[in-house]
Design a protein around this motif. Sequence first.
Motif, PDB file in Angstrom:
ATOM      1  N   ARG A 196       0.830  -1.204   0.000  1.00  0.00           N
ATOM      2  CA  ARG A 196       0.000   0.000   0.000  1.00  0.00           C
ATOM      3  C   ARG A 196       0.866   1.256   0.000  1.00  0.00           C
ATOM      4  N   LYS A 197       1.974   1.229   0.702  1.00  0.00           N
ATOM      5  CA  LYS A 197       2.857   2.404   0.720  1.00  0.00           C
ATOM      6  C   LYS A 197       3.574   2.583  -0.619  1.00  0.00           C
ATOM      7  N   GLN A 198       3.890   1.492  -1.290  1.00  0.00           N
ATOM      8  CA  GLN A 198       4.497   1.594  -2.613  1.00  0.00           C
ATOM      9  C   GLN A 198       3.513   2.194  -3.609  1.00  0.00           C
ATOM     10  N   ILE A 199       2.255   1.778  -3.518  1.00  0.00           N
ATOM     11  CA  ILE A 199       1.219   2.344  -4.388  1.00  0.00           C
ATOM     12  C   ILE A 199       1.054   3.833  -4.112  1.00  0.00           C
ATOM     13  N   ALA A 200       1.071   4.212  -2.845  1.00  0.00           N
ATOM     14  CA  ALA A 200       0.934   5.625  -2.480  1.00  0.00           C
ATOM     15  C   ALA A 200       2.091   6.457  -3.028  1.00  0.00           C
ATOM     16  N   ALA A 201       3.296   5.905  -2.990  1.00  0.00           N
ATOM     17  CA  ALA A 201       4.465   6.625  -3.510  1.00  0.00           C
ATOM     18  C   ALA A 201       4.345   6.843  -5.016  1.00  0.00           C
ATOM     19  N   ALA A 202       3.929   5.799  -5.735  1.00  0.00           N
ATOM     20  CA  ALA A 202       3.771   5.921  -7.190  1.00  0.00           C
ATOM     21  C   ALA A 202       2.703   6.952  -7.529  1.00  0.00           C
ATOM     22  N   LEU A 203       1.602   6.944  -6.787  1.00  0.00           N
ATOM     23  CA  LEU A 203       0.525   7.907  -7.031  1.00  0.00           C
ATOM     24  C   LEU A 203       0.997   9.325  -6.739  1.00  0.00           C
ATOM     25  N   THR A 204       1.723   9.516  -5.655  1.00  0.00           N
ATOM     26  CA  THR A 204       2.216  10.848  -5.293  1.00  0.00           C
ATOM     27  C   THR A 204       3.126  11.407  -6.379  1.00  0.00           C
ATOM     28  N   LEU A 205       4.041  10.589  -6.878  1.00  0.00           N
ATOM     29  CA  LEU A 205       4.964  11.041  -7.916  1.00  0.00           C
ATOM     30  C   LEU A 205       4.236  11.324  -9.230  1.00  0.00           C
ATOM     31  N   ASN A 206       3.308  10.451  -9.603  1.00  0.00           N
ATOM     32  CA  ASN A 206       2.605  10.628 -10.873  1.00  0.00           C
ATOM     33  C   ASN A 206       1.659  11.817 -10.851  1.00  0.00           C
ATOM     34  N   LYS A 207       1.086  12.114  -9.678  1.00  0.00           N
ATOM     35  CA  LYS A 207       0.246  13.312  -9.574  1.00  0.00           C
ATOM     36  C   LYS A 207       1.073  14.565  -9.842  1.00  0.00           C
ATOM     37  N   PHE A 208       2.283  14.603  -9.295  1.00  0.00           N
ATOM     38  CA  PHE A 208       3.156  15.748  -9.539  1.00  0.00           C
ATOM     39  C   PHE A 208       3.584  15.793 -11.000  1.00  0.00           C
ATOM     40  N   GLN A 209       3.864  14.616 -11.585  1.00  0.00           N
ATOM     41  CA  GLN A 209       4.263  14.564 -12.989  1.00  0.00           C
ATOM     42  C   GLN A 209       3.158  15.137 -13.877  1.00  0.00           C
ATOM     43  N   ASN A 210       1.921  14.747 -13.610  1.00  0.00           N
ATOM     44  CA  ASN A 210       0.795  15.251 -14.388  1.00  0.00           C
ATOM     45  C   ASN A 210       0.677  16.766 -14.255  1.00  0.00           C
ATOM     46  N   LYS A 211       0.876  17.266 -13.039  1.00  0.00           N
ATOM     47  CA  LYS A 211       0.814  18.714 -12.818  1.00  0.00           C
ATOM     48  C   LYS A 211       1.901  19.437 -13.602  1.00  0.00           C
ATOM     49  N   SER A 212       3.109  18.841 -13.668  1.00  0.00           N
ATOM     50  CA  SER A 212       4.202  19.478 -14.411  1.00  0.00           C
ATOM     51  C   SER A 212       3.929  19.497 -15.904  1.00  0.00           C
ATOM     52  N   TYR A 213       3.223  18.495 -16.411  1.00  0.00           N
ATOM     53  CA  TYR A 213       2.871  18.488 -17.830  1.00  0.00           C
ATOM     54  C   TYR A 213       1.954  19.656 -18.182  1.00  0.00           C
ATOM     55  N   LEU A 214       1.195  20.127 -17.214  1.00  0.00           N
ATOM     56  CA  LEU A 214       0.239  21.208 -17.464  1.00  0.00           C
ATOM     57  C   LEU A 214       0.818  22.588 -17.172  1.00  0.00           C
ATOM     58  N   ARG A 215       1.647  22.685 -16.116  1.00  0.00           N
ATOM     59  CA  ARG A 215       2.114  24.008 -15.693  1.00  0.00           C
ATOM     60  C   ARG A 215       3.628  24.126 -15.576  1.00  0.00           C
ATOM     61  N   GLY A 216       4.371  23.075 -15.860  1.00  0.00           N
ATOM     62  CA  GLY A 216       5.820  23.153 -15.797  1.00  0.00           C
ATOM     63  C   GLY A 216       6.321  23.379 -14.380  1.00  0.00           C
ATOM     64  N   ILE A 217       7.559  23.873 -14.270  1.00  0.00           N
ATOM     65  CA  ILE A 217       8.193  24.122 -12.981  1.00  0.00           C
ATOM     66  C   ILE A 217       8.629  25.582 -12.935  1.00  0.00           C
ATOM     67  N   GLU A 218       8.108  26.306 -11.969  1.00  0.00           N
ATOM     68  CA  GLU A 218       8.428  27.722 -11.844  1.00  0.00           C
ATOM     69  C   GLU A 218       9.912  27.909 -11.547  1.00  0.00           C
ATOM     70  N   GLY A 219      10.517  28.879 -12.213  1.00  0.00           N
ATOM     71  CA  GLY A 219      11.930  29.183 -12.001  1.00  0.00           C
ATOM     72  C   GLY A 219      12.877  28.436 -12.913  1.00  0.00           C
ATOM     73  N   LEU A 220      12.363  27.491 -13.708  1.00  0.00           N
ATOM     74  CA  LEU A 220      13.192  26.739 -14.647  1.00  0.00           C
ATOM     75  C   LEU A 220      12.657  26.916 -16.064  1.00  0.00           C
ATOM     76  N   GLN A 221      13.493  26.591 -17.041  1.00  0.00           N
ATOM     77  CA  GLN A 221      13.015  26.522 -18.423  1.00  0.00           C
ATOM     78  C   GLN A 221      12.289  25.193 -18.584  1.00  0.00           C
ATOM     79  N   ASN A 222      11.130  25.143 -17.984  1.00  0.00           N
ATOM     80  CA  ASN A 222      10.342  23.921 -17.913  1.00  0.00           C
ATOM     81  C   ASN A 222       8.885  24.348 -17.867  1.00  0.00           C
TER      82      ASN A 222
END
Length: 333
Positions: A149-175
């Motif tokens: 369950r903790k491994q699943i939670a870690a994968a979900l946490t990382l992928n949620k951030f990845q999805n957010k970066s696809y939409l809004r990038g990373i502030e302060g970087l050329q991203n």
Amino acid sequence: MELNFTTLNQRAGVVFATGKAPVELTEKSRMALAMDSASNLQTSPNAGIPALFTTYVDPKVIEVLVTPMKTAKAFAECKKGDFTSTTVTFQVLESTGETSSYGDFNNNGLSDANVNYPSRQPYHYQTFIRIGERELAIAGAAGLDWASRKQIAAALTLNKFQNKSYLRGIEGLQNYGLINDPRLLPSIVDLSWESMDGQEVYDSIQRLFAQLIKQTDGLVDLETPMTMLLSPNASVQLTKTNTYNVNVADQVNKNFPNLKIVTIPEYKTEAGELVQLIVDEYEGQPTVELGFTEKMRVHPLIQMSSGYEQKRSQGTLGAIIYRPLFIASMLAS
């Protein structure tokens, strides 16, 4: 053999209803009965069976829902660079040239090529999994596979951030992301689809397509494979009908046969409903790719004194937009 009820009564204070005449109790039997009285409890009064023994625990685990991550459904994810990359550079080549009037001894006219190297900066991020031995044993007693369950939670946490970066990038970087890349052309503005009838909603989509035609100078047409991104709330308006009882979705499918519609919750913004019409590819070159350096790096498992710890990390390049002219945006508010 017949029991001697009288003796039993006198010695132990036990009385059986035999139907015979009552026997007068001696002083000794009276004392025994008094000492055995139920009114003088030595323990707490019984309040019933503990609820623990009548509680049923359903072994099925019910997941708490999170906002869907649908950006990767619209465009392909691709690996660019690796764990060591600090910059990812792309080659953009433009053909140039000019002609002049022919003459046997004229040396005018020249064709050449110009190349640029735009770059993006990856962003690496991480999360930890920590599991204690006692914690794991207690969860196991409840029938929970706590480590999984903790491994699943870690994968979900990382992928949620990845999805957010696809939409809004990373502030302060050329991203950058699909929504805020600075090279995107200005959005056209329209009224909210909620205030429109079915025909007006379709007319609004036509205006967005006309903007795409204007930006590309006719490089695309009705048959071009395209993707329309909008929020789930805006997609509801596609069910509206016109005066001929034909809904918007049917009109769109008929006139844009190669159009794919993908709903993304984040396209409902504070400024209004964002709608984007994007050409999937032109001459084999995709318009958008979702870049990552590491999709999931599992670091070494560290054994602690009475538990375990492990880091998981990923890296994102945001949304790589190769040809911004193939993206037409509209803000409906």
